[in-house]
Design a protein around this motif. Sequence first.
Motif, PDB file in Angstrom:
ATOM      1  N   ARG A   1     -15.238   9.763 -58.890  1.00  0.00           N
ATOM      2  CA  ARG A   1     -14.816  10.730 -60.027  1.00  0.00           C
ATOM      3  C   ARG A   1     -13.625  10.266 -60.911  1.00  0.00           C
ATOM      4  O   ARG A   1     -12.546  10.136 -60.187  1.00  0.00           O
ATOM      5  CB  ARG A   1     -14.770  11.920 -59.508  1.00  0.00           C
ATOM      6  N   ASP A  25     -18.328  11.047 -63.295  1.00  0.00           N
ATOM      7  CA  ASP A  25     -18.910  10.757 -62.972  1.00  0.00           C
ATOM      8  C   ASP A  25     -19.419   9.295 -62.539  1.00  0.00           C
ATOM      9  O   ASP A  25     -20.764   9.474 -63.347  1.00  0.00           O
ATOM     10  CB  ASP A  25     -19.796  11.220 -60.996  1.00  0.00           C
ATOM     11  N   MET A  85     -19.351   7.286 -54.304  1.00  0.00           N
ATOM     12  CA  MET A  85     -18.833   8.081 -54.930  1.00  0.00           C
ATOM     13  C   MET A  85     -17.609   7.651 -55.618  1.00  0.00           C
ATOM     14  O   MET A  85     -16.850   7.588 -55.142  1.00  0.00           O
ATOM     15  CB  MET A  85     -18.365   9.639 -54.211  1.00  0.00           C
TER      16      MET A  85
END
Length: 346
Positions: free
Chosen positions: A3, A345, A1
């Motif tokens: 972001r 993202d 991930m």
Amino acid sequence: MIRFTMMPGEDGDCLLLQYGDDTFVHRVLVDGGRTGTYPRVKPTLAALDGLVDVLVVTHVDQDHILGVLALMADPDRPVEFGDVWFNGFDHLLDTEGFGAQDGEKLTSTLLTGQAPWNDAFGGRGVEVGRPLGWFDDGSTLDVLSPDRGQLERLAPVWVKECARHGLIPGRDPDELPPVPGFEQFGGVDVDQLAASPFKPDTSKTNLTSIGLLFEYEGRRLVLTGDADDRRLVASLRPRAEAEGGRLHVDALKVAHHGSGHNLSNELLGLLDCDRYLISTSGARHAHPDDIAMARILKHGGSEKEIVFNYRDRAATWNVEALKDRFGYTVTAPGPDEDDGFVSLDL
């Protein structure tokens, strides 16, 4: 991930990088925008479980540092910092002591011990070539700017500039004059503007701006502050050559909010970039300027996304004829979303 969030820095930067997996999350806050930025971003910071691993203050211009000062002055600030990266006066000289010249406010705040200061660099300056201690989490972070010479060249004028501009130098004396005519949506000659001779930024403070290359799980993000294009080219060229001439990056935060003094065709030619991030409300200097945008359109790749964190800046370039011709899409906060905030993202 991964972001990445551009927050309402007004004409400056306030950027939040979060990355990790099911076992950890690390957070990096880059700059704080203007004084009015802090009340708007405080709720976002309050949702971060009390810790930002690294605060990067790229340089001392007011549109990057005033929001940091407001945050630090808040007795109820919602986050603490694992480390603060900021080049104070004595980092310009590469010394270890701190003298009376360090009257500017962030230095004073850090000297009171409110947060660690450049611990990742052994307390020394954040600069190209300095050994950097980073997390053992599969990510990498490289310093692209400034270099030692750029820091040292600012030192003789630091005290003078601080006194002249109210402790924190904040003027951009070398802004490009506005290029008229774009309001006609298509009246501008993009090819001609993109071919304009490059005139590099001469702002003494911008030349010391911290630039970073972040990589995690095969994704790359270039964070530039207001960095010197020539220094970025020098840092990125060997990386591009190692990949056959162009370095693939998932996103480039365009330097100096899209100033033609800080984005050259030479730099664009070193990158295979998916997204160009424009962080500014356009206040004071009407960034991004037409020359920088024309260079992105013409030389930024055949397919690209241009991301703005303010709607009116996006609207200027959300022109179907231009998008079709130059192969780009536009992303910005929606009409019912909070202007100044946009998250990606990667």
